[in-house]
Write a protein that holds these residues in place. Structure first.
Motif, PDB file in Angstrom:
ATOM      1  N   ALA A 112       0.828  -1.213   0.000  1.00 10.54           N
ATOM      2  CA  ALA A 112       0.000   0.000   0.000  1.00 10.54           C
ATOM      3  C   ALA A 112       0.857   1.255   0.000  1.00 10.54           C
ATOM      4  N   LEU A 113       1.947   1.240   0.764  1.00  7.39           N
ATOM      5  CA  LEU A 113       2.834   2.400   0.797  1.00  7.39           C
ATOM      6  C   LEU A 113       3.519   2.616  -0.552  1.00  7.39           C
ATOM      7  N   ILE A 114       4.022   1.551  -1.151  1.00  7.20           N
ATOM      8  CA  ILE A 114       4.660   1.688  -2.469  1.00  7.20           C
ATOM      9  C   ILE A 114       3.655   2.250  -3.472  1.00  7.20           C
ATOM     10  N   ASP A 115       2.436   1.736  -3.447  1.00  5.21           N
ATOM     11  CA  ASP A 115       1.404   2.195  -4.386  1.00  5.21           C
ATOM     12  C   ASP A 115       1.125   3.681  -4.228  1.00  5.21           C
ATOM     13  N   VAL A 116       1.003   4.145  -2.988  1.00  6.20           N
ATOM     14  CA  VAL A 116       0.734   5.569  -2.753  1.00  6.20           C
ATOM     15  C   VAL A 116       1.921   6.417  -3.190  1.00  6.20           C
ATOM     16  N   ALA A 137      24.155  10.448   0.012  1.00 11.24           N
ATOM     17  CA  ALA A 137      24.520  11.330  -1.098  1.00 11.24           C
ATOM     18  C   ALA A 137      23.343  11.504  -2.054  1.00 11.24           C
ATOM     19  N   TRP A 138      22.633  10.406  -2.330  1.00 11.46           N
ATOM     20  CA  TRP A 138      21.479  10.464  -3.225  1.00 11.46           C
ATOM     21  C   TRP A 138      20.374  11.344  -2.643  1.00 11.46           C
ATOM     22  N   LEU A 139      20.112  11.194  -1.347  1.00 15.77           N
ATOM     23  CA  LEU A 139      19.087  12.013  -0.689  1.00 15.77           C
ATOM     24  C   LEU A 139      19.472  13.486  -0.714  1.00 15.77           C
ATOM     25  N   THR A 140      20.737  13.774  -0.421  1.00 14.63           N
ATOM     26  CA  THR A 140      21.208  15.157  -0.416  1.00 14.63           C
ATOM     27  C   THR A 140      21.078  15.780  -1.799  1.00 14.63           C
ATOM     28  N   GLU A 141      21.524  15.044  -2.812  1.00 16.17           N
ATOM     29  CA  GLU A 141      21.455  15.551  -4.187  1.00 16.17           C
ATOM     30  C   GLU A 141      20.022  15.848  -4.606  1.00 16.17           C
ATOM     31  N   ALA A 142      19.085  15.021  -4.132  1.00 13.11           N
ATOM     32  CA  ALA A 142      17.668  15.192  -4.475  1.00 13.11           C
ATOM     33  C   ALA A 142      16.955  16.187  -3.556  1.00 13.11           C
ATOM     34  N   GLY A 143      17.648  16.688  -2.543  1.00 15.40           N
ATOM     35  CA  GLY A 143      17.034  17.642  -1.619  1.00 15.40           C
ATOM     36  C   GLY A 143      15.979  17.019  -0.722  1.00 15.40           C
ATOM     37  N   ILE A 144      16.153  15.741  -0.402  1.00 14.09           N
ATOM     38  CA  ILE A 144      15.168  15.011   0.405  1.00 14.09           C
ATOM     39  C   ILE A 144      15.561  15.062   1.877  1.00 14.09           C
ATOM     40  N   GLY A 145      14.619  15.488   2.720  1.00 10.87           N
ATOM     41  CA  GLY A 145      14.876  15.579   4.154  1.00 10.87           C
ATOM     42  C   GLY A 145      14.017  14.665   4.997  1.00 10.87           C
ATOM     43  N   GLN A 146      13.032  14.007   4.374  1.00 14.92           N
ATOM     44  CA  GLN A 146      12.122  13.140   5.121  1.00 14.92           C
ATOM     45  C   GLN A 146      12.132  11.732   4.544  1.00 14.92           C
ATOM     46  N   LEU A 147      12.218  10.740   5.443  1.00 18.21           N
ATOM     47  CA  LEU A 147      12.223   9.336   5.056  1.00 18.21           C
ATOM     48  C   LEU A 147      11.065   8.623   5.740  1.00 18.21           C
ATOM     49  N   VAL A 148      10.384   7.762   5.007  1.00 16.19           N
ATOM     50  CA  VAL A 148       9.384   6.865   5.580  1.00 16.19           C
ATOM     51  C   VAL A 148       9.927   5.455   5.400  1.00 16.19           C
ATOM     52  N   LEU A 149      10.063   4.729   6.509  1.00 15.06           N
ATOM     53  CA  LEU A 149      10.658   3.397   6.471  1.00 15.06           C
ATOM     54  C   LEU A 149       9.618   2.302   6.644  1.00 15.06           C
ATOM     55  N   ALA A 150       9.831   1.225   5.892  1.00 14.45           N
ATOM     56  CA  ALA A 150       9.017   0.013   5.991  1.00 14.45           C
ATOM     57  C   ALA A 150       9.928  -1.155   5.640  1.00 14.45           C
ATOM     58  N   VAL A 189       0.225   7.236   7.495  1.00  9.91           N
ATOM     59  CA  VAL A 189       1.091   7.687   6.406  1.00  9.91           C
ATOM     60  C   VAL A 189       0.297   7.837   5.112  1.00  9.91           C
ATOM     61  N   VAL A 190      -0.510   6.846   4.780  1.00  9.70           N
ATOM     62  CA  VAL A 190      -1.297   6.887   3.549  1.00  9.70           C
ATOM     63  C   VAL A 190      -2.217   8.101   3.538  1.00  9.70           C
ATOM     64  N   THR A 191      -2.879   8.354   4.641  1.00 10.40           N
ATOM     65  CA  THR A 191      -3.779   9.499   4.738  1.00 10.40           C
ATOM     66  C   THR A 191      -3.041  10.811   4.530  1.00 10.40           C
ATOM     67  N   ALA A 192      -1.873  10.927   5.150  1.00 12.40           N
ATOM     68  CA  ALA A 192      -1.095  12.169   5.037  1.00 12.40           C
ATOM     69  C   ALA A 192      -0.448  12.332   3.668  1.00 12.40           C
ATOM     70  N   ALA A 193      -0.186  11.237   2.979  1.00 14.21           N
ATOM     71  CA  ALA A 193       0.545  11.295   1.702  1.00 14.21           C
ATOM     72  C   ALA A 193      -0.352  11.547   0.500  1.00 14.21           C
ATOM     73  N   LYS A 194      -1.634  11.343   0.638  1.00 15.23           N
ATOM     74  CA  LYS A 194      -2.542  11.497  -0.514  1.00 15.23           C
ATOM     75  C   LYS A 194      -2.801  12.960  -0.839  1.00 15.23           C
TER      76      LYS A 194
END
Length: 194
Positions: free
Chosen positions: A38-42, A107-120, A189-194
Motif C-alpha cells: 500500500a505504501l509503495i502504491d501511494v 549522497a542520493w538524498l542530499t542531491e535530491a534535496g530530500i529531508g524526510q524518510l518513511v521506512l518500511a 502515512v497513507v492518509t497524510a501522503a494522498k
C-alpha cells in the motif's frame, strides 16, 4: 502528520529469503506485506521517490546470500519496481544500515534535496531500526510505519528470549521515545501522503 512532497519511501529488505520460516522462526505481523504494498502504491501514485534496499548477506548459510533465490525481492515488490515517476534507487548492502550500502543513500538524498524518510520492511528490530536510528542521527525527519514491518523471535544473552511482537514494541518505544523517529501506522502515512 505531514508527508513532504518529495519524502522518500525506503523499503528495507523485503526479500524472499525471509519467507524461509525454518531458518528464522516465528514472526509477527502477518499483514506487513499488504501494508508495504500500500505504501509503495501511494508513493508511486503521488510521484514520490522510492528506495528499494536489498540485503546481500555474506554469510554462506543465509537465505539472503547472493546467488540464492531468497536474495531476490518478494514478488509483489519486484512487480512494482520501475513503475513510479518520482525517481527510484536500488541500494544493496551487507550490514544493517541502508546508509552503508551502494550507492551512497545519503549522497542520493542530499542531491535530491530530500529531508524526510518513511521506512518500511524487514526486520523491524534489525535493519529497519538501524536505518531509522542512523537517519535520525544524520538529521533526517524519519517516520517508521510500524505495521509495515515485521520481525522474528530472538534469543539473546543469559538465555533471554523475546517474541517478535515484544521486539517490535521495544523498537517502537526506543525509536519514538528516544527521538530517532516518529512511529506511526501505515494508515497514518497513507492518509497524510494522498
Amino acid at each position: 502528520m505531514e508527508i513532504a512532497e518529495n519524502a522518500a519511501l525506503v523499503v528495507v529488505d523485503v526479500q524472499k529469503g525471509f519467507e524461509e520460516a525454518g531458518f528464522w522462526g516465528p514472526r509477527n505481523n502477518p499483514g506487513a506485506d499488504e501494508n508495504v504494498a500500500a505504501l509503495i502504491d501511494v508513493w508511486q501514485a503521488t510521484g514520490r521517490p522510492v528506495v528499494f534496499v536489498r540485503h546481500d548477506s555474506v554469510k554462506p548459510d543465509s537465505p539472503l546470500r547472493v546467488g540464492h533465490a531468497g536474495n531476490g525481492f518478494k514478488e509483489y515488490v519486484e512487480a512494482r519496481r520501475g513503475k513510479g515517476s518520482g525517481g527510484e534507487l536500488l541500494v544493496t548492502k551487507s550490514v544493517n544500515s541502508a546508509f552503508y550500502g551502494t550507492p551512497d543513500l545519503g549522497a542520493w538524498l542530499t542531491e535530491a534535496g530530500i529531508g524526510q524518510l518513511v521506512l518500511a520492511g524487514i526486520q523491524t528490530n534489525m535493519c529497519v531500526e538501524t536505518t531509522a536510528r542512523m537517519g535520525g542521527n544524520l538529521g533526517y525527519d524519519v517516520v517508521v510505519a510500524l505495521d509495515a514491518t515485521h520481525t522474528f523471535d530472538l534469543v539473546g544473552p543469559f538465555g533471554w528470549r523475546r517474541t517478535a511482537e515484544e521486539l517490535a514494541q521495544a523498537t517502537a518505544v526506543s525509536l519514538h521515545g528516544g527521538g530517532f523517529a516518529r512511529v506511526v501506522t501505515t494508515q497514518d502515512v497513507v492518509t497524510a501522503a494522498k
